[in-house]
Design a protein around this motif. Structure first.
Motif, PDB file in Angstrom:
ATOM      1  N   TYR A   1       0.831  -1.204   0.000  1.00 20.61           N
ATOM      2  CA  TYR A   1       0.000   0.000   0.000  1.00 20.61           C
ATOM      3  C   TYR A   1       0.862   1.249   0.000  1.00 20.61           C
ATOM      4  O   TYR A   1       0.636   2.169  -0.774  1.00 20.61           O
ATOM      5  CB  TYR A   1      -0.923  -0.018   1.221  1.00 20.61           C
ATOM      6  N   ASN A   2       1.863   1.255   0.837  1.00 28.15           N
ATOM      7  CA  ASN A   2       2.646   2.469   1.017  1.00 28.15           C
ATOM      8  C   ASN A   2       3.789   2.613   0.024  1.00 28.15           C
ATOM      9  O   ASN A   2       4.242   3.711  -0.238  1.00 28.15           O
ATOM     10  CB  ASN A   2       3.195   2.508   2.439  1.00 28.15           C
ATOM     11  N   LYS A   3       4.282   1.483  -0.488  1.00 27.64           N
ATOM     12  CA  LYS A   3       5.434   1.564  -1.379  1.00 27.64           C
ATOM     13  C   LYS A   3       5.244   0.698  -2.618  1.00 27.64           C
ATOM     14  O   LYS A   3       5.985  -0.249  -2.847  1.00 27.64           O
ATOM     15  CB  LYS A   3       6.684   1.104  -0.637  1.00 27.64           C
ATOM     16  N   PRO A   4       4.228   0.986  -3.394  1.00 24.68           N
ATOM     17  CA  PRO A   4       3.989   0.156  -4.584  1.00 24.68           C
ATOM     18  C   PRO A   4       5.114   0.343  -5.592  1.00 24.68           C
ATOM     19  O   PRO A   4       5.655   1.436  -5.732  1.00 24.68           O
ATOM     20  CB  PRO A   4       2.666   0.694  -5.126  1.00 24.68           C
ATOM     21  N   ILE A   5       5.439  -0.725  -6.271  1.00 30.48           N
ATOM     22  CA  ILE A   5       6.592  -0.691  -7.160  1.00 30.48           C
ATOM     23  C   ILE A   5       6.245  -0.060  -8.507  1.00 30.48           C
ATOM     24  O   ILE A   5       7.110   0.422  -9.217  1.00 30.48           O
ATOM     25  CB  ILE A   5       7.151  -2.122  -7.324  1.00 30.48           C
ATOM     26  N   SER A   6       4.976  -0.092  -8.874  1.00 35.46           N
ATOM     27  CA  SER A   6       4.592   0.479 -10.170  1.00 35.46           C
ATOM     28  C   SER A   6       3.165   0.993 -10.098  1.00 35.46           C
ATOM     29  O   SER A   6       2.446   0.742  -9.130  1.00 35.46           O
ATOM     30  CB  SER A   6       4.694  -0.583 -11.263  1.00 35.46           C
ATOM     31  N   ARG A   7       2.759   1.705 -11.128  1.00 38.01           N
ATOM     32  CA  ARG A   7       1.392   2.209 -11.195  1.00 38.01           C
ATOM     33  C   ARG A   7       0.371   1.082 -11.075  1.00 38.01           C
ATOM     34  O   ARG A   7      -0.648   1.222 -10.407  1.00 38.01           O
ATOM     35  CB  ARG A   7       1.162   2.910 -12.528  1.00 38.01           C
ATOM     36  N   GLU A   8       0.637  -0.033 -11.754  1.00 40.13           N
ATOM     37  CA  GLU A   8      -0.315  -1.153 -11.732  1.00 40.13           C
ATOM     38  C   GLU A   8      -0.558  -1.631 -10.304  1.00 40.13           C
ATOM     39  O   GLU A   8      -1.703  -1.845  -9.895  1.00 40.13           O
ATOM     40  CB  GLU A   8       0.195  -2.334 -12.569  1.00 40.13           C
ATOM     41  N   VAL A   9       0.542  -1.777  -9.578  1.00 38.41           N
ATOM     42  CA  VAL A   9       0.409  -2.257  -8.197  1.00 38.41           C
ATOM     43  C   VAL A   9      -0.318  -1.215  -7.352  1.00 38.41           C
ATOM     44  O   VAL A   9      -1.204  -1.543  -6.565  1.00 38.41           O
ATOM     45  CB  VAL A   9       1.792  -2.588  -7.603  1.00 38.41           C
ATOM     46  N   ALA A  10       0.027   0.040  -7.552  1.00 37.40           N
ATOM     47  CA  ALA A  10      -0.620   1.108  -6.786  1.00 37.40           C
ATOM     48  C   ALA A  10      -2.120   1.131  -7.065  1.00 37.40           C
ATOM     49  O   ALA A  10      -2.933   1.285  -6.160  1.00 37.40           O
ATOM     50  CB  ALA A  10       0.004   2.448  -7.149  1.00 37.40           C
ATOM     51  N   ASN A  11      -2.492   0.954  -8.323  1.00 34.82           N
ATOM     52  CA  ASN A  11      -3.908   0.966  -8.689  1.00 34.82           C
ATOM     53  C   ASN A  11      -4.669  -0.211  -8.098  1.00 34.82           C
ATOM     54  O   ASN A  11      -5.860  -0.124  -7.838  1.00 34.82           O
ATOM     55  CB  ASN A  11      -4.056   0.927 -10.208  1.00 34.82           C
ATOM     56  N   MET A  12      -3.967  -1.336  -7.937  1.00 34.81           N
ATOM     57  CA  MET A  12      -4.626  -2.528  -7.413  1.00 34.81           C
ATOM     58  C   MET A  12      -5.094  -2.321  -5.983  1.00 34.81           C
ATOM     59  O   MET A  12      -6.152  -2.773  -5.602  1.00 34.81           O
ATOM     60  CB  MET A  12      -3.637  -3.682  -7.429  1.00 34.81           C
ATOM     61  N   PHE A  13      -4.247  -1.673  -5.183  1.00 35.37           N
ATOM     62  CA  PHE A  13      -4.573  -1.541  -3.763  1.00 35.37           C
ATOM     63  C   PHE A  13      -4.987  -0.114  -3.461  1.00 35.37           C
ATOM     64  O   PHE A  13      -4.236   0.651  -2.877  1.00 35.37           O
ATOM     65  CB  PHE A  13      -3.380  -1.973  -2.910  1.00 35.37           C
ATOM     66  N   GLY A  14      -6.143   0.280  -3.917  1.00 33.62           N
ATOM     67  CA  GLY A  14      -6.654   1.607  -3.611  1.00 33.62           C
ATOM     68  C   GLY A  14      -6.606   2.533  -4.811  1.00 33.62           C
ATOM     69  O   GLY A  14      -6.117   2.191  -5.878  1.00 33.62           O
ATOM     70  N   ILE A  15      -7.152   3.750  -4.589  1.00 34.23           N
ATOM     71  CA  ILE A  15      -7.212   4.730  -5.670  1.00 34.23           C
ATOM     72  C   ILE A  15      -5.972   5.616  -5.573  1.00 34.23           C
ATOM     73  O   ILE A  15      -5.589   6.040  -4.482  1.00 34.23           O
ATOM     74  CB  ILE A  15      -8.488   5.584  -5.539  1.00 34.23           C
ATOM     75  N   CYS A  16      -5.355   5.857  -6.693  1.00 36.46           N
ATOM     76  CA  CYS A  16      -4.089   6.577  -6.666  1.00 36.46           C
ATOM     77  C   CYS A  16      -4.051   7.653  -7.747  1.00 36.46           C
ATOM     78  O   CYS A  16      -4.610   7.491  -8.820  1.00 36.46           O
ATOM     79  CB  CYS A  16      -2.944   5.588  -6.876  1.00 36.46           C
ATOM     80  N   ASN A  17      -3.424   8.784  -7.430  1.00 35.02           N
ATOM     81  CA  ASN A  17      -3.195   9.842  -8.413  1.00 35.02           C
ATOM     82  C   ASN A  17      -1.708   9.910  -8.718  1.00 35.02           C
ATOM     83  O   ASN A  17      -0.881   9.587  -7.854  1.00 35.02           O
ATOM     84  CB  ASN A  17      -3.639  11.191  -7.860  1.00 35.02           C
ATOM     85  N   TYR A  18      -1.379  10.341  -9.919  1.00 35.12           N
ATOM     86  CA  TYR A  18       0.032  10.378 -10.302  1.00 35.12           C
ATOM     87  C   TYR A  18       0.396  11.773 -10.776  1.00 35.12           C
ATOM     88  O   TYR A  18      -0.369  12.418 -11.495  1.00 35.12           O
ATOM     89  CB  TYR A  18       0.300   9.360 -11.410  1.00 35.12           C
ATOM     90  N   MET A  19       1.567  12.237 -10.368  1.00 34.84           N
ATOM     91  CA  MET A  19       2.067  13.532 -10.839  1.00 34.84           C
ATOM     92  C   MET A  19       3.530  13.357 -11.187  1.00 34.84           C
ATOM     93  O   MET A  19       4.316  12.865 -10.376  1.00 34.84           O
ATOM     94  CB  MET A  19       1.940  14.584  -9.742  1.00 34.84           C
ATOM     95  N   GLN A  20       3.864  13.777 -12.396  1.00 29.15           N
ATOM     96  CA  GLN A  20       5.253  13.669 -12.798  1.00 29.15           C
ATOM     97  C   GLN A  20       5.916  15.019 -12.629  1.00 29.15           C
ATOM     98  O   GLN A  20       5.365  16.047 -13.025  1.00 29.15           O
ATOM     99  CB  GLN A  20       5.334  13.211 -14.250  1.00 29.15           C
ATOM    100  N   GLY A  21       7.098  15.015 -12.022  1.00 28.21           N
ATOM    101  CA  GLY A  21       7.762  16.288 -11.772  1.00 28.21           C
ATOM    102  C   GLY A  21       9.242  16.092 -11.496  1.00 28.21           C
ATOM    103  O   GLY A  21       9.821  15.055 -11.835  1.00 28.21           O
ATOM    104  N   PHE A  22       9.800  17.086 -10.823  1.00 29.83           N
ATOM    105  CA  PHE A  22      11.238  17.092 -10.601  1.00 29.83           C
ATOM    106  C   PHE A  22      11.511  17.433  -9.144  1.00 29.83           C
ATOM    107  O   PHE A  22      10.947  18.370  -8.597  1.00 29.83           O
ATOM    108  CB  PHE A  22      11.871  18.145 -11.527  1.00 29.83           C
ATOM    109  N   LEU A  23      12.337  16.635  -8.527  1.00 35.22           N
ATOM    110  CA  LEU A  23      12.672  16.863  -7.118  1.00 35.22           C
ATOM    111  C   LEU A  23      14.036  17.530  -7.046  1.00 35.22           C
ATOM    112  O   LEU A  23      15.004  17.051  -7.635  1.00 35.22           O
ATOM    113  CB  LEU A  23      12.728  15.527  -6.387  1.00 35.22           C
ATOM    114  N   TYR A  24      14.104  18.649  -6.312  1.00 28.41           N
ATOM    115  CA  TYR A  24      15.407  19.302  -6.145  1.00 28.41           C
ATOM    116  C   TYR A  24      15.419  20.056  -4.823  1.00 28.41           C
ATOM    117  O   TYR A  24      14.539  20.881  -4.566  1.00 28.41           O
ATOM    118  CB  TYR A  24      15.656  20.260  -7.318  1.00 28.41           C
ATOM    119  N   ASN A  25      16.394  19.756  -4.004  1.00 27.71           N
ATOM    120  CA  ASN A  25      16.561  20.440  -2.713  1.00 27.71           C
ATOM    121  C   ASN A  25      15.277  20.475  -1.880  1.00 27.71           C
ATOM    122  O   ASN A  25      14.894  21.505  -1.344  1.00 27.71           O
ATOM    123  CB  ASN A  25      17.031  21.875  -2.943  1.00 27.71           C
ATOM    124  N   GLY A  26      14.623  19.388  -1.808  1.00 28.16           N
ATOM    125  CA  GLY A  26      13.432  19.327  -0.958  1.00 28.16           C
ATOM    126  C   GLY A  26      12.248  20.070  -1.517  1.00 28.16           C
ATOM    127  O   GLY A  26      11.317  20.400  -0.796  1.00 28.16           O
TER     128      GLY A  26
END
Lengths: 283, 372
Positions: free
Chosen positions: B222-247
């Motif tokens: 639930y907390n650390k799904p390896i892929s979108r498919e797994v995340a979708n299987m266990f609950g409803i999930c939203n996805y956002m693609q972005g860039f992480l830098y300095n917190g």
């Protein structure tokens, strides 16, 4: 308005069709149509003199039955041969068609369609062509005019029914029961004895009765391969019906029907498990 | 002890590879669920384990002993099929004792065992009845008792609850769970129902297209799904693609502060619907218009059109917001899981707040350090 009327007409028609008296009448009609020839047969069997034009026989008698029971005519022996032949043919055919039906019903193998057609062939092709060809081979191998030869030729005619029925029983059964019993540690023969065989019951009844009757009423092939040495009921019956001795012919016909009927009832009672509701029907 | 180990199992059906080098280990007494959509090879895997299907490649080890070539009837593994398959010509008692009879165990012992087992599955005194006289739930229980009668080292269950009504399902689930605790039998069960797997299993193996995608505890799935498919299987999930830098998480011109993260790079945020809330203040929030509202057992599901695309939020029911209204969505970034994008060799990104199972201890350490 018109629509309404036609609808109500339809409904009343349906009411009539579904009503109990109507159903009873239909059933009775069919029953009497089936029974009428049978009643005529019984009348003939017990008549002594039945001139043309009379509705019922003028004189009654037991001449046919005397003929039947007279040891000189060897009729009881003929019944014995007939019954023994058909019974052994049926048992042999069941032993062959269970594994054959399993192969056709559950497994895929090359040229399966061709094998299926070949299995059915004896039903499709007129028995006279099959019989003629086999007769020559049987003469060569000394099987003509023997009990074994007649048994083999009956097997050819009877097997398609058995294989077909068991193929469909196995198909309906699937592999799941076999897998389940394997998962419960049943060995090969245990799986067949405790699981497959009880489930084949409906197929055993259907194919047993059908194959027995096909064999029991076989005339031409018995005559051809048996060469008159193996005498069965149809062989005895034919000349009487042909020559016009209707009394003896009717008695033999009745005995013929009785044997088949008794076999059917015995098989059905012996194989059916009263405690268990049948899950599906075949045929 | 009964430990099951599958190593590189391959199974082909008419030229098609149904199972693709499947490997996993079930430890003694573990209750493992095999989850995946229909046709992903779950039941085939179960049958391979039971010995009903022979794999083309690979090995099955039971307590370290190779049992790959041992036939089903000699394996110490029993399988319960989806449609219970009680023998219709045998009574309940005879059905349960079937396996014992096949092993040649005397009648007296069999009868005693049947009585104990029927009590165990809460159906005392129905030995004499026939399967056709039982309800679906009772049949399933008898099938379970029949499997337990053999006291196998490993119990395999193929969708044990799928043929039951919702009410019966709960009872059966509790029974299975209780029996597993009592008998401590290594159990693998197949289901397509993720909730069922989450409720019952110690560990869940997620299969997709014949491959094992993730094998982990329900918590980690639930907390650390390896892929979108797994995340979708266990609950409803939203996805956002972005860039992480300095917190700071940069996504489509917006910035979100995620000070607990030290990693940098292209990432995808997996935001659970229940970690989004509707709030009044606009600070650090996502603005949107409610498109749809649905009730899901005690919660409301909002579908919201935002500047960053469609977002699904699962919030408490007392919020009465009608479709068409403008709302502010507050994402609980502390609980969002980040997955790196691109080559993918990097593996999982880290977030600190989640308690780690021992397997991920070293990651947890990193996370805490970042937080402090």
């Amino acid at each position: 308005m018109y629509n309404n009327k036609s609808k109500s007409n339809e409904r009343s028609n349906r009411v009539i069709l579904n009503s109990l008296p109507f159903k009873k009448i239909i059933v009775l009609l069919f029953f009497s149509m089936l029974m009428f020839p049978f009643i005529v047969l019984i009348l003939w069997a017990f008549s002594k003199h039945w001139p043309a034009g009379a509705i019922l026989p003028v004189e009654w008698g037991l001449r046919g039955w005397h003929y039947m029971l007279n040891p000189q005519n060897k009729m009881l022996g003929v019944i014995g041969v007939s019954f023994g032949l058909s019974l052994s043919v049926t048992l042999l055919a069941i032993i062959i068609s269970i594994p054959a039906g399993k192969a056709l019903g559950l497994h895929d193998f090359p040229l399966k369609n061709l094998v299926e057609i070949l299995v059915l062939a004896p039903i499709i092709i007129p028995p006279i062509t099959v019989g003629m060809g086999i007769h020559i081979a049987f003469i060569k191998y000394g099987l003509a005019d023997t009990f074994l030869g007649v048994m083999l030729i009956h097997l050819v005619v009877v097997l398609p029914y058995g294989i077909r029925i068991f193929a469909s029983v196995y198909k309906a059964m699937g592999r799941k029961w076999d897998e389940q019993s394997r998962a419960l540690k049943a060995k090969g023969w245990q799986r067949f004895l405790y699981v497959s065989l009880p489930m084949l019951r409906p197929g055993l009844i259907a194919s047993g009765i059908l194959m027995f009757n096909v064999s029991f009423s076989q005339y031409f092939l018995t005559f051809l391969i048996g060469g008159g040495k193996i005498v069965t009921l149809p062989l005895v019956l034919f000349p009487y019906v042909n020559s016009g001795d209707r009394v003896v012919g009717s008695v033999i016909s009745l005995v013929f029907i009785m044997v088949a009927l008794v076999f059917m009832i015995v098989v059905e009672k012996a194989i059916t498990d009263g405690r268990q509701q049948p899950q599906y029907y075949y045929l | 002890m009964a430990q099951v180990k599958l190593q590189n199992i391959d199974k082909y059906y008419s030229g098609e590879r149904i199972i693709k080098s499947l490997s996993f280990v079930i430890n003694h007494g573990e209750f493992v669920a095999l989850v995946g959509p229909s046709g992903c090879g779950k039941t085939t895997t179960l049958k391979v384990l039971a010995g009903l299907i022979k794999p083309e490649h690979g090995e099955i080890l039971l307590d370290g002993v190779d049992i790959t070539s041992i036939p089903a009837e000699k394996r110490d593994i029993v399988m319960v099929f989806q449609d219970h398959l009680l023998f219709p010509h045998l009574s309940v008692g005879e059905n349960i004792a079937f396996g014992l009879k096949m092993l040649g165990i005397p009648r007296k012992v069999r009868e005693d065992k049947v009585r104990v087992l029927l009590e165990m599955v809460q159906l005392p005194g129905i030995e004499k009845r026939y399967p056709a006289q039982l309800s679906g739930g009772q049949q399933q229980r008898v099938a379970l008792a029949r499997a337990l009668a053999l006291e196998p080292k490993v119990l395999l269950l193929d969708e044990p609850l799928s043929n039951l009504d919702p009410g019966l399902r709960d009872g059966m689930r509790e029974l299975i769970s209780r029996l597993h605790k009592e008998l401590n039998m290594t159990t693998l069960f197949v289901t397509h129902d993720q909730d069922e797997a989450m409720l019952l299993a110690d560990k869940i193996a997620v299969m997709l297209g014949g491959e094992l995608v993730q094998y982990d505890t329900p918590f980690n799935l639930y907390n650390k799904p390896i892929s979108r498919e797994v995340a979708n299987m266990f609950g409803i999930c939203n996805y956002m693609q972005g860039f992480l830098y300095n917190g700071v998480f940069h996504v489509q011109g917006k910035k979100y502060f995620v000070p607990h993260l030290t990693i940098q790079g292209n990432v995808e945020a997996y935001i659970r619907a229940e970690h989004i809330d509707l709030v009044s203040s606009q600070r650090g929030c996502l603005l949107g218009v409610v498109r749809e509202r649905k009730f899901i057992c005690g919660h409301s599901m909002f579908k919201v059109d935002t500047e960053s695309g469609d977002v699904t939020a699962l919030v408490k029911n007392h919020l009465d917001v009608s479709p068409g209204s403008r709302v502010n969505l507050k994402i609980d970034w502390e609980r969002v899981w980040f997955q790196s994008r691109g080559d993918g060799s990097e593996g999982l990104c880290d977030n600190s707040h989640i308690e780690r199972s021992s397997k991920y201890k070293h990651h947890a350490g990193d996370g805490q350090a970042a937080c402090g």
